[in-house]
Design an enzyme around this catalytic site. Structure first.
Site, mmCIF file in Angstrom:
data_model
loop_
_atom_site.group_PDB
_atom_site.id
_atom_site.type_symbol
_atom_site.label_atom_id
_atom_site.label_comp_id
_atom_site.label_asym_id
_atom_site.label_seq_id
_atom_site.Cartn_x
_atom_site.Cartn_y
_atom_site.Cartn_z
ATOM 1 N N ASP A 213 0.825 -1.132 -0.079
ATOM 2 C CA ASP A 213 -0.134 0.168 0.005
ATOM 3 C C ASP A 213 0.970 1.165 0.085
ATOM 4 O O ASP A 213 0.341 2.333 0.373
ATOM 5 C CB ASP A 213 -0.892 0.180 1.265
ATOM 6 C CG ASP A 213 -2.153 -0.954 0.951
ATOM 7 O OD1 ASP A 213 -2.427 -1.330 -0.029
ATOM 8 O OD2 ASP A 213 -2.669 -1.011 2.106
ATOM 9 N N CYS B 202 -22.293 -12.252 -1.142
ATOM 10 C CA CYS B 202 -21.749 -11.005 -0.660
ATOM 11 C C CYS B 202 -22.567 -9.759 -0.943
ATOM 12 O O CYS B 202 -22.724 -8.893 -0.428
ATOM 13 C CB CYS B 202 -20.143 -10.845 -1.005
ATOM 14 S SG CYS B 202 -19.947 -11.236 -2.774
HETATM 15 S S1 SF4 Z 1 -17.690 -16.962 -3.075
HETATM 16 FE FE1 SF4 Z 1 -17.571 -15.235 -4.276
HETATM 17 S S2 SF4 Z 1 -19.936 -14.481 -4.507
HETATM 18 FE FE2 SF4 Z 1 -19.861 -15.824 -3.083
HETATM 19 S S3 SF4 Z 1 -19.606 -14.658 -1.208
HETATM 20 FE FE3 SF4 Z 1 -17.520 -15.149 -1.671
HETATM 21 S S4 SF4 Z 1 -16.738 -13.837 -2.820
HETATM 22 FE FE4 SF4 Z 1 -19.087 -13.312 -2.968
#
Ligand code: SF4
Ligand code: SF4
Length: 300
Positions: free
Chosen positions: A127, A188
Protein backbone atom coordinates in the site's frame (compact mmCIF):
# COMPACT_ATOMS: atom_id res chain seq x y z
CA UNK A 1 20.50 -15.70 -14.55
CA UNK A 2 16.90 -16.77 -13.95
CA UNK A 3 15.23 -16.68 -10.55
CA UNK A 4 14.44 -20.08 -9.10
CA UNK A 5 10.67 -19.81 -8.58
CA UNK A 6 10.46 -22.81 -6.26
CA UNK A 7 13.27 -21.52 -4.08
CA UNK A 8 11.55 -18.11 -3.81
CA UNK A 9 8.26 -19.70 -2.76
CA UNK A 10 9.97 -21.97 -0.27
CA UNK A 11 11.89 -19.01 1.20
CA UNK A 12 8.74 -16.88 1.42
CA UNK A 13 6.81 -19.58 3.27
CA UNK A 14 9.78 -20.20 5.59
CA UNK A 15 9.81 -16.50 6.47
CA UNK A 16 6.16 -16.66 7.49
CA UNK A 17 4.11 -15.74 4.44
CA UNK A 18 1.05 -17.90 3.87
CA UNK A 19 1.30 -17.94 0.08
CA UNK A 20 3.61 -16.76 -2.67
CA UNK A 21 3.35 -16.73 -6.45
CA UNK A 22 5.13 -15.20 -9.42
CA UNK A 23 3.82 -13.24 -12.40
CA UNK A 24 5.50 -11.66 -15.40
CA UNK A 25 5.83 -7.90 -14.85
CA UNK A 26 4.11 -6.29 -17.82
CA UNK A 27 1.52 -3.58 -18.45
CA UNK A 28 -1.99 -4.61 -17.40
CA UNK A 29 -4.34 -4.88 -20.41
CA UNK A 30 -6.97 -2.15 -20.05
CA UNK A 31 -9.69 -4.72 -20.74
CA UNK A 32 -8.67 -6.61 -17.57
CA UNK A 33 -8.64 -3.88 -14.92
CA UNK A 34 -11.41 -1.39 -14.35
CA UNK A 35 -9.64 1.36 -12.44
CA UNK A 36 -10.23 3.98 -15.14
CA UNK A 37 -13.94 3.19 -15.35
CA UNK A 38 -14.22 3.17 -11.53
CA UNK A 39 -12.63 6.61 -11.39
CA UNK A 40 -14.69 7.96 -14.32
CA UNK A 41 -17.91 6.92 -12.56
CA UNK A 42 -16.82 8.74 -9.39
CA UNK A 43 -16.99 5.52 -7.40
CA UNK A 44 -13.79 6.42 -5.56
CA UNK A 45 -15.75 9.15 -3.70
CA UNK A 46 -13.21 11.67 -2.41
CA UNK A 47 -10.19 9.32 -2.50
CA UNK A 48 -8.53 11.67 -4.97
CA UNK A 49 -5.15 10.05 -4.44
CA UNK A 50 -6.50 7.19 -6.56
CA UNK A 51 -6.57 9.58 -9.54
CA UNK A 52 -2.81 10.00 -9.30
CA UNK A 53 -0.27 7.81 -11.09
CA UNK A 54 -2.91 5.86 -13.00
CA UNK A 55 -0.26 4.99 -15.59
CA UNK A 56 1.86 3.35 -12.87
CA UNK A 57 -1.12 1.45 -11.48
CA UNK A 58 -1.42 -0.14 -14.92
CA UNK A 59 2.29 -0.77 -15.41
CA UNK A 60 4.73 -1.96 -12.72
CA UNK A 61 7.68 -1.37 -15.04
CA UNK A 62 7.07 2.35 -14.50
CA UNK A 63 7.54 1.78 -10.77
CA UNK A 64 10.66 -0.36 -11.07
CA UNK A 65 12.64 0.29 -14.26
CA UNK A 66 13.63 -2.97 -15.89
CA UNK A 67 11.07 -4.95 -13.84
CA UNK A 68 10.68 -8.53 -15.04
CA UNK A 69 8.83 -10.30 -12.23
CA UNK A 70 6.14 -9.51 -9.67
CA UNK A 71 6.44 -11.72 -6.60
CA UNK A 72 3.09 -11.62 -4.85
CA UNK A 73 2.70 -12.71 -1.22
CA UNK A 74 -0.21 -13.18 1.16
CA UNK A 75 -0.58 -13.08 4.91
CA UNK A 76 -3.84 -14.45 6.28
CA UNK A 77 -5.50 -12.62 9.13
CA UNK A 78 -8.64 -14.54 10.05
CA UNK A 79 -8.87 -14.17 13.85
CA UNK A 80 -9.63 -17.02 16.21
CA UNK A 81 -12.78 -15.25 17.39
CA UNK A 82 -15.03 -12.37 16.47
CA UNK A 83 -15.08 -9.44 18.86
CA UNK A 84 -18.69 -9.00 19.84
CA UNK A 85 -19.91 -5.79 21.38
CA UNK A 86 -21.80 -2.64 20.75
CA UNK A 87 -19.07 -1.17 18.55
CA UNK A 88 -17.70 -3.38 15.81
CA UNK A 89 -14.26 -3.26 14.19
CA UNK A 90 -13.25 -4.92 10.92
CA UNK A 91 -11.32 -8.07 11.68
CA UNK A 92 -8.22 -7.02 9.78
CA UNK A 93 -7.68 -4.31 12.39
CA UNK A 94 -7.71 -6.59 15.44
CA UNK A 95 -3.95 -7.09 15.63
CA UNK A 96 -0.72 -5.28 14.78
CA UNK A 97 -0.84 -2.93 11.79
CA UNK A 98 -0.40 -5.24 8.82
CA UNK A 99 1.70 -2.70 6.94
CA UNK A 100 4.47 -3.03 9.50
CA UNK A 101 4.48 -6.84 9.53
CA UNK A 102 4.20 -7.26 5.76
CA UNK A 103 6.92 -4.69 5.12
CA UNK A 104 9.25 -6.37 7.61
CA UNK A 105 8.78 -9.76 5.94
CA UNK A 106 9.07 -8.36 2.43
CA UNK A 107 12.40 -6.73 3.27
CA UNK A 108 13.59 -10.07 4.65
CA UNK A 109 12.56 -11.76 1.40
CA UNK A 110 14.29 -9.06 -0.65
CA UNK A 111 17.42 -9.49 1.44
CA UNK A 112 17.41 -13.27 0.87
CA UNK A 113 16.96 -12.69 -2.87
CA UNK A 114 19.75 -10.09 -2.99
CA UNK A 115 22.12 -12.52 -1.25
CA UNK A 116 21.42 -15.22 -3.82
CA UNK A 117 21.15 -12.93 -6.84
CA UNK A 118 23.61 -10.02 -6.41
CA UNK A 119 22.53 -8.41 -9.72
CA UNK A 120 18.89 -8.21 -8.67
CA UNK A 121 17.21 -4.88 -8.04
CA UNK A 122 13.85 -4.92 -6.31
CA UNK A 123 11.30 -2.92 -4.42
CA UNK A 124 8.71 -4.03 -1.87
CA UNK A 125 5.13 -2.70 -1.97
CA UNK A 126 2.59 -2.66 0.85
CA UNK A 127 0.00 0.00 0.00
CA UNK A 128 3.01 2.28 -0.26
CA UNK A 129 2.93 3.04 -3.97
CA UNK A 130 0.44 2.82 -6.82
CA UNK A 131 0.41 -0.87 -7.65
CA UNK A 132 -2.67 -2.97 -8.40
CA UNK A 133 -2.11 -5.65 -5.78
CA UNK A 134 -5.25 -7.72 -6.34
CA UNK A 135 -4.52 -7.97 -10.06
CA UNK A 136 -1.00 -9.19 -9.42
CA UNK A 137 -2.09 -11.68 -6.78
CA UNK A 138 -4.53 -13.15 -9.31
CA UNK A 139 -1.85 -13.30 -12.02
CA UNK A 140 0.48 -15.00 -9.53
CA UNK A 141 -2.04 -17.80 -9.05
CA UNK A 142 -2.96 -16.89 -5.47
CA UNK A 143 -6.72 -16.68 -5.97
CA UNK A 144 -9.39 -14.98 -8.02
CA UNK A 145 -11.13 -11.64 -7.80
CA UNK A 146 -14.33 -12.51 -5.96
CA UNK A 147 -17.66 -10.80 -6.46
CA UNK A 148 -16.86 -9.00 -3.21
CA UNK A 149 -14.10 -7.39 -5.37
CA UNK A 150 -11.39 -8.76 -3.07
CA UNK A 151 -8.84 -11.45 -3.75
CA UNK A 152 -10.25 -14.80 -2.65
CA UNK A 153 -7.66 -17.44 -1.87
CA UNK A 154 -8.91 -21.04 -1.59
CA UNK A 155 -7.36 -21.47 1.88
CA UNK A 156 -7.38 -17.98 3.36
CA UNK A 157 -10.59 -16.72 1.77
CA UNK A 158 -10.56 -12.95 1.38
CA UNK A 159 -9.07 -12.54 4.85
CA UNK A 160 -5.57 -11.87 3.55
CA UNK A 161 -3.17 -8.99 3.21
CA UNK A 162 -1.35 -8.66 -0.10
CA UNK A 163 2.18 -7.45 -0.72
CA UNK A 164 4.57 -7.51 -3.65
CA UNK A 165 8.21 -7.49 -4.53
CA UNK A 166 8.83 -6.18 -8.02
CA UNK A 167 12.25 -7.34 -9.21
CA UNK A 168 14.46 -6.95 -12.25
CA UNK A 169 15.22 -10.60 -12.99
CA UNK A 170 13.02 -13.04 -14.89
CA UNK A 171 12.09 -16.38 -13.29
CA UNK A 172 12.39 -19.95 -14.52
CA UNK A 173 8.64 -20.50 -14.00
CA UNK A 174 5.54 -18.37 -13.58
CA UNK A 175 2.12 -19.05 -12.13
CA UNK A 176 -1.21 -18.76 -13.89
CA UNK A 177 -4.53 -17.44 -12.55
CA UNK A 178 -6.80 -19.89 -10.72
CA UNK A 179 -10.27 -20.51 -12.13
CA UNK A 180 -13.07 -18.37 -10.69
CA UNK A 181 -14.43 -19.99 -7.53
CA UNK A 182 -17.51 -17.82 -7.02
CA UNK A 183 -19.69 -19.55 -9.59
CA UNK A 184 -23.34 -18.66 -9.08
CA UNK A 185 -22.86 -17.56 -5.45
CA UNK A 186 -24.03 -14.02 -4.70
CA UNK A 187 -23.96 -14.09 -0.91
CA UNK A 188 -21.68 -11.06 -0.58
CA UNK A 189 -23.87 -8.98 -2.87
CA UNK A 190 -26.95 -9.87 -0.85
CA UNK A 191 -25.19 -9.30 2.47
CA UNK A 192 -24.14 -5.75 1.69
CA UNK A 193 -26.56 -3.50 3.58
CA UNK A 194 -25.86 -0.62 1.21
CA UNK A 195 -25.94 -2.33 -2.20
CA UNK A 196 -22.43 -0.99 -2.67
CA UNK A 197 -21.20 -3.89 -4.81
CA UNK A 198 -22.19 -2.99 -8.34
CA UNK A 199 -21.48 -4.36 -11.82
CA UNK A 200 -18.19 -3.34 -13.40
CA UNK A 201 -18.39 -1.90 -16.91
CA UNK A 202 -15.75 -4.48 -17.86
CA UNK A 203 -17.21 -7.99 -18.21
CA UNK A 204 -13.81 -9.56 -17.49
CA UNK A 205 -13.73 -7.89 -14.07
CA UNK A 206 -17.28 -8.51 -12.84
CA UNK A 207 -17.99 -6.17 -9.94
CA UNK A 208 -16.83 -2.94 -8.35
CA UNK A 209 -17.44 -1.33 -4.99
CA UNK A 210 -19.05 2.08 -5.12
CA UNK A 211 -17.21 3.74 -2.24
CA UNK A 212 -19.92 6.38 -1.97
CA UNK A 213 -22.21 3.65 -0.62
CA UNK A 214 -19.64 1.58 1.30
CA UNK A 215 -19.50 1.69 5.10
CA UNK A 216 -15.84 0.74 5.05
CA UNK A 217 -15.01 3.83 3.01
CA UNK A 218 -17.17 6.08 5.15
CA UNK A 219 -15.89 4.91 8.52
CA UNK A 220 -12.21 5.08 7.50
CA UNK A 221 -11.60 7.40 4.56
CA UNK A 222 -14.41 9.92 4.89
CA UNK A 223 -13.21 12.83 7.03
CA UNK A 224 -16.48 14.80 6.96
CA UNK A 225 -18.05 15.79 10.27
CA UNK A 226 -21.16 13.76 9.53
CA UNK A 227 -21.82 10.70 7.40
CA UNK A 228 -24.68 10.27 4.92
CA UNK A 229 -27.58 9.11 7.10
CA UNK A 230 -28.74 6.52 4.55
CA UNK A 231 -25.44 4.61 4.62
CA UNK A 232 -25.91 1.73 7.06
CA UNK A 233 -22.88 1.07 9.26
CA UNK A 234 -24.35 -2.11 10.81
CA UNK A 235 -22.69 -1.30 14.12
CA UNK A 236 -19.20 -0.87 12.62
CA UNK A 237 -17.12 2.06 13.82
CA UNK A 238 -14.10 1.00 11.75
CA UNK A 239 -14.46 -0.78 8.41
CA UNK A 240 -17.23 -3.24 7.59
CA UNK A 241 -17.09 -7.01 7.26
CA UNK A 242 -20.69 -7.72 6.23
CA UNK A 243 -19.81 -8.91 2.71
CA UNK A 244 -16.80 -10.91 3.88
CA UNK A 245 -18.63 -12.62 6.74
CA UNK A 246 -21.14 -13.96 4.21
CA UNK A 247 -18.51 -15.62 2.01
CA UNK A 248 -18.35 -19.41 2.32
CA UNK A 249 -14.60 -19.34 1.67
CA UNK A 250 -14.18 -17.13 4.72
CA UNK A 251 -16.35 -19.34 6.89
CA UNK A 252 -14.01 -22.22 6.07
CA UNK A 253 -10.79 -20.15 6.01
CA UNK A 254 -7.83 -21.09 8.14
CA UNK A 255 -7.45 -19.15 11.39
CA UNK A 256 -4.30 -17.07 11.10
CA UNK A 257 -4.49 -14.76 14.08
CA UNK A 258 -4.86 -15.86 17.67
CA UNK A 259 -6.86 -13.21 19.49
CA UNK A 260 -5.20 -12.71 22.88
CA UNK A 261 -6.78 -11.64 26.16
CA UNK A 262 -4.82 -8.39 25.84
CA UNK A 263 -6.36 -7.80 22.39
CA UNK A 264 -9.83 -8.45 23.78
CA UNK A 265 -9.28 -6.03 26.64
CA UNK A 266 -7.77 -3.36 24.37
CA UNK A 267 -10.46 -3.64 21.69
CA UNK A 268 -13.24 -3.91 24.27
CA UNK A 269 -12.09 -0.70 25.96
CA UNK A 270 -12.43 1.38 22.81
CA UNK A 271 -16.19 1.83 22.98
CA UNK A 272 -15.83 4.06 26.04
CA UNK A 273 -12.32 5.40 25.42
CA UNK A 274 -11.46 9.07 25.74
CA UNK A 275 -9.10 10.57 23.17
CA UNK A 276 -5.89 9.79 25.05
CA UNK A 277 -6.91 6.18 25.72
CA UNK A 278 -8.03 5.75 22.11
CA UNK A 279 -4.67 6.96 20.81
CA UNK A 280 -2.78 4.69 23.19
CA UNK A 281 -4.89 1.62 22.43
CA UNK A 282 -4.72 2.04 18.65
CA UNK A 283 -1.01 2.78 18.32
CA UNK A 284 0.67 0.30 15.92
CA UNK A 285 -2.72 -0.96 14.74
CA UNK A 286 -4.70 -0.21 11.57
CA UNK A 287 -7.18 1.72 13.73
CA UNK A 288 -4.51 4.38 13.90
CA UNK A 289 -5.67 5.42 10.41
CA UNK A 290 -8.64 7.28 11.79
CA UNK A 291 -8.80 10.20 14.16
CA UNK A 292 -10.66 10.09 17.43
CA UNK A 293 -13.32 12.47 16.07
CA UNK A 294 -14.02 9.96 13.26
CA UNK A 295 -14.27 7.16 15.80
CA UNK A 296 -16.77 9.16 17.83
CA UNK A 297 -18.71 10.07 14.69
CA UNK A 298 -18.85 6.45 13.57
CA UNK A 299 -20.29 5.16 16.85
CA UNK A 300 -23.81 6.08 15.90
S1 SF4 B 1 -17.82 -17.00 -3.05
FE1 SF4 B 1 -17.67 -15.18 -4.34
S2 SF4 B 1 -19.78 -14.54 -4.67
FE2 SF4 B 1 -19.79 -15.96 -2.94
S3 SF4 B 1 -19.66 -14.63 -1.14
FE3 SF4 B 1 -17.55 -15.25 -1.68
S4 SF4 B 1 -16.80 -13.59 -3.00
FE4 SF4 B 1 -19.03 -13.39 -2.91
S1 SF4 C 1 -17.64 -3.38 3.20
FE1 SF4 C 1 -19.80 -3.34 3.90
S2 SF4 C 1 -20.75 -1.61 2.83
FE2 SF4 C 1 -18.78 -2.06 1.79
S3 SF4 C 1 -19.32 -3.45 0.13
FE3 SF4 C 1 -18.81 -4.77 1.89
S4 SF4 C 1 -20.76 -5.10 2.96
FE4 SF4 C 1 -21.05 -3.40 1.55
Amino acid sequence: MLLDAQWIKHTALALGFDACGLAVAAPIPHSQWDLQQWLAAGRHADMHYMEEHVDKRYDPTLLVPGAKTVISVLLGYKPSALMEGTVKIAQYAYGEDYHERLKRLLYQLLSALSDRYPDLQGRPFVDTAPISDKYWAVQAGLGWRGKNTLLVNPTLGSYCFIGELVVTLAADAYDTPLPDGCGTCERCLKACPNHAIVPSPLPAVGTQVDARRCASYHTIENRAETLPPDVKLSGYAFGCDCCQLACPYNVDAATRYQLTDADKERLGSLAQADEASFKKATRHTALNRIKYCQWQRNKR
